[in-house]
Design an enzyme around this catalytic site. Structure first.
Site, PDB file in Angstrom:
ATOM      1  CG  ASP A  37      -2.128   4.679   2.604  1.00  0.00           C
ATOM      2  OD1 ASP A  37      -2.547   3.824   2.001  1.00  0.00           O
ATOM      3  OD2 ASP A  37      -1.443   4.463   4.250  1.00  0.00           O
ATOM      4  CD  GLU A  42      -5.353   7.402   5.670  1.00  0.00           C
ATOM      5  OE1 GLU A  42      -6.084   6.588   6.408  1.00  0.00           O
ATOM      6  OE2 GLU A  42      -3.947   7.433   6.584  1.00  0.00           O
ATOM      7  CD  GLU A  78      -2.946   1.234   2.649  1.00  0.00           C
ATOM      8  OE1 GLU A  78      -3.371  -0.588   2.782  1.00  0.00           O
ATOM      9  OE2 GLU A  78      -3.053   1.571   3.153  1.00  0.00           O
ATOM     10  CD  GLU A 108       3.234   5.078  11.069  1.00  0.00           C
ATOM     11  OE1 GLU A 108       4.181   5.231  11.256  1.00  0.00           O
ATOM     12  OE2 GLU A 108       2.526   4.531  11.478  1.00  0.00           O
ATOM     13  CD1 TRP A 137      -8.583   7.443  13.950  1.00  0.00           C
ATOM     14  CD2 TRP A 137      -6.774   8.219  12.364  1.00  0.00           C
ATOM     15  NE1 TRP A 137      -8.325   6.933  12.839  1.00  0.00           N
ATOM     16  CE2 TRP A 137      -7.656   7.406  12.252  1.00  0.00           C
ATOM     17  CE3 TRP A 137      -5.553   8.932  12.910  1.00  0.00           C
ATOM     18  CZ2 TRP A 137      -7.118   7.484  10.533  1.00  0.00           C
ATOM     19  CZ3 TRP A 137      -4.765   8.618  11.617  1.00  0.00           C
ATOM     20  CH2 TRP A 137      -5.777   8.587  10.230  1.00  0.00           C
ATOM     21  N   GLY A 196      -4.774  13.165  18.295  1.00  0.00           N
ATOM     22  CA  GLY A 196      -5.391  11.875  18.135  1.00  0.00           C
ATOM     23  C   GLY A 196      -6.704  11.895  19.131  1.00  0.00           C
TER      24      GLY A 196
END
Length: 285
Positions: free
Chosen positions: A103, A105, A101, A130, A195, A199
């Site tokens: 990503d 986002e 994958e 990340e 989240w 957070g």
């Protein structure tokens, strides 16, 4: 009279070609709306797609093709105003337990606060790579181009043609690299207020619903793809320089600028998260 008829025929042919040109590469041709019960729609003769989110459901779509390497562009305009708790996801992904994958986002925020652009790379079902960024513009005011350039050498994430992240092929150092599993393109607008914003501290304000994200100018001309799992992956024979592209000196300068000034999280510097040592690829950039 004959000349007039010929001229009229040419004009009709030209009009037909224009219509064909408009239809070619449209969202109708390239994508299927997969969920949302009417909350995702295609407009402007296939040139604009919108996803919406309300308290009942979000929405999403996926590509008709699967890709195994490519330079893929999409212009996106994100949810405006108070978008806290919303996520607009735009990514490539394969299927199965050991999926690959790539990503993008976009994590919404309260009015006046910056979006967070969250990026990740999964190989064999494992992510944890990340990197997060703020953007140097308001991504809700207009469309901006988000690009994945994925080839055997590296995966380059670009925003308006400016590289923000590179994930290199480090198979020589024992790091898995996505190169065998074709991926489809997916995008969705959905609720993630458990989240996404600070957070999960900031929840969606449903009085602002429906939320909307828009897409246009999809381009997959430079790619290797297939339209069915029964087909061979074929590449664009006329344009394959992207297949061996890495960053040039100017682009390396741009990458440094973005990462110095706009990167807000980098897993490769998170020693608390990896007390036994950073992931292998972090030492081979």
């Amino acid at each position: 009279m004959a000349a007039s008829a010929t001229k009229q025929s040419l004009l009709m042919l030209a009009s037909l070609l224009v219509l064909i040109g408009v239809a070619t590469g449209s969202f109708y041709d390239s994508f299927d709306i997969t969920w949302g019960a009417g909350r995702a729609n295609i407009f402007e003769s296939g040139q604009l797609l919108t996803c919406t989110l309300d308290k009942i459901s979000g929405s999403g779509f996926q590509s008709k093709k699967e890709y195994l390497f490519g330079k893929i562009d999409m212009k996106i305009k994100l949810v405006a105003g108070n978008s806290a708790g919303t996520v607009t996801a735009y990514y490539l992904s394969s299927k199965g337990e050991k999926w690959d994958e790539i990503d993008f986002e976009f994590l919404g925020n309260v009015t006046g606060q910056p979006y967070v652009l969250h990026t990740n790379v999964f190989t064999g079902g494992i992510g944890n790579r990340e990197m997060q960024f703020y953007l140097w513009f308001d991504p809700t005011a207009d469309f901006h181009t988000y690009t994945v350039l994925w080839n055997p050498l590296n995966i380059i994430f670009l925003v308006d043609g400016i590289p923000i992240r590179v994930f290199k092929n480090n198979e020589a150092n024992g790091v898995a690299y996505p190169k065998n599993q074709p991926m489809k393109i997916y995008s969705s607008l959905w609720e993630a207020d458990d989240w996404a914003t600070q957070g999960g501290k900031v929840k969606i304000d449903w009085t602002n619903a429906p939320f909307s994200a828009s897409y246009k100018s999809f381009n997959d001309v430079d790619c290797c793809s297939r339209t069915s799992i029964w087909d061979w992956v074929t590449c664009n024979a006329n344009s394959n320089s992207w297949m061996w592209t890495t960053l040039n000196a100017n682009q390396l300068g741009q990458l440094k600028w973005v990462q110095d000034d706009y990167m807000i999280y980098n897993y490769c510097t998170d020693f608390k998260r990896f007390p036994q040592g950073l992931p292998t690829e972090c030492n081979h950039n």
